[in-house]
Design an enzyme around this catalytic site. Structure first.
Site, PDB file in Angstrom:
ATOM      1  N   CYS A 111       0.827  -1.215   0.000  1.00 37.12           N
ATOM      2  CA  CYS A 111       0.000   0.000   0.000  1.00 37.12           C
ATOM      3  C   CYS A 111       0.857   1.259   0.000  1.00 37.12           C
ATOM      4  CB  CYS A 111      -0.924   0.006   1.207  1.00 37.12           C
ATOM      5  SG  CYS A 111      -0.027  -0.033   2.750  1.00 37.12           S
ATOM      6  N   ASP A 124       2.327   2.576   2.566  1.00 37.51           N
ATOM      7  CA  ASP A 124       2.268   3.303   3.831  1.00 37.51           C
ATOM      8  C   ASP A 124       3.577   3.149   4.607  1.00 37.51           C
ATOM      9  OD1 ASP A 124      -0.207   3.995   3.120  1.00 37.51           O
ATOM     10  OD2 ASP A 124      -1.268   2.700   4.507  1.00 37.51           O
ATOM     11  N   CYS A 126      -2.873   4.474   6.513  1.00 34.28           N
ATOM     12  CA  CYS A 126      -4.314   4.345   6.694  1.00 34.28           C
ATOM     13  C   CYS A 126      -4.696   4.473   8.172  1.00 34.28           C
ATOM     14  CB  CYS A 126      -4.779   3.004   6.152  1.00 34.28           C
ATOM     15  SG  CYS A 126      -4.287   1.633   7.203  1.00 34.28           S
ATOM     16  N   CYS A 172      -1.924  -4.130   8.317  1.00 31.07           N
ATOM     17  CA  CYS A 172      -1.539  -2.776   8.749  1.00 31.07           C
ATOM     18  C   CYS A 172      -0.881  -2.826  10.131  1.00 31.07           C
ATOM     19  CB  CYS A 172      -2.745  -1.862   8.808  1.00 31.07           C
ATOM     20  SG  CYS A 172      -3.810  -1.968   7.357  1.00 31.07           S
TER      21      CYS A 172
HETATM   22 FE1  FES Z   1      -1.410   0.418   4.284  1.00 28.47          FE
HETATM   23 FE2  FES Z   1      -3.109  -0.038   6.198  1.00 28.47          FE
HETATM   24  S1  FES Z   1      -3.530   0.058   4.085  1.00 28.47           S
HETATM   25  S2  FES Z   1      -0.995   0.146   6.356  1.00 28.47           S
END
Ligand code: FES
Length: 145
Positions: free
Chosen positions: A33, A35, A59, A103
């Protein structure tokens, strides 16, 4: 879909920010993702985590798990902090939806990366701690983002 605790930690994250001259800092990313989470630790001479702060670009579940993870590691020794796994963080948050479980891994990995940094800086070995695989170095991060 989210527990009240998740919503609370997402809306009012605890310990968000930076620590100047941290004892250890770790940055990890989720390749899927994109992140990113950075964890700062302030550790005293008895190997107790005095303070912990985080910065998460991610997120809501990642923010909530970082927040809870900082609460859980504060006051613990570096060995005890290893027991703050993603499972422990999720339990403390009364669970996460299955699609969001990954996550919570960021929080565990970021703590481990920060502990690894601390161990390296101090020339010590923390029993049971593996070298983090996803630690992102400053330079690489800037190139990518
Ligand atoms: Fe990337 Fe939650 S969607 S850490």
């Amino acid at each position: 879909m989210y527990s009240e605790k998740v919503m609370d930690h997402f809306s009012n994250p605890r310990n968000m920010g930076e620590i100047e001259n941290p004892s250890g800092v770790g940055t990890v990313g989720n390749a899927k993702c994109g992140d990113i989470m950075r964890m700062y630790l302030d550790i005293d001479e008895n190997h107790v985590i005095r303070d912990c702060k985080f910065k998460t670009f991610g997120c809501g579940a990642a923010v909530a798990t970082s927040s809870m993870a900082t609460e859980l590691v504060k006051g613990k020794t570096i060995e005890e902090a290893l027991l703050v796994t993603n499972k422990a963080v999720m339990e403390a948050l009364d669970g996460l939806p299955p699609v969001k479980v990954h996550c919570s891994l960021l929080a565990e990995e970021a703590i481990h990366a920060a502990l690894w940094d601390y161990a390296e800086k101090n020339g010590i070995r923390i029993e049971g701690l593996q070298k983090p695989k996803t630690d992102i170095h400053e330079g690489e991060e800037e190139e990518e983002y």
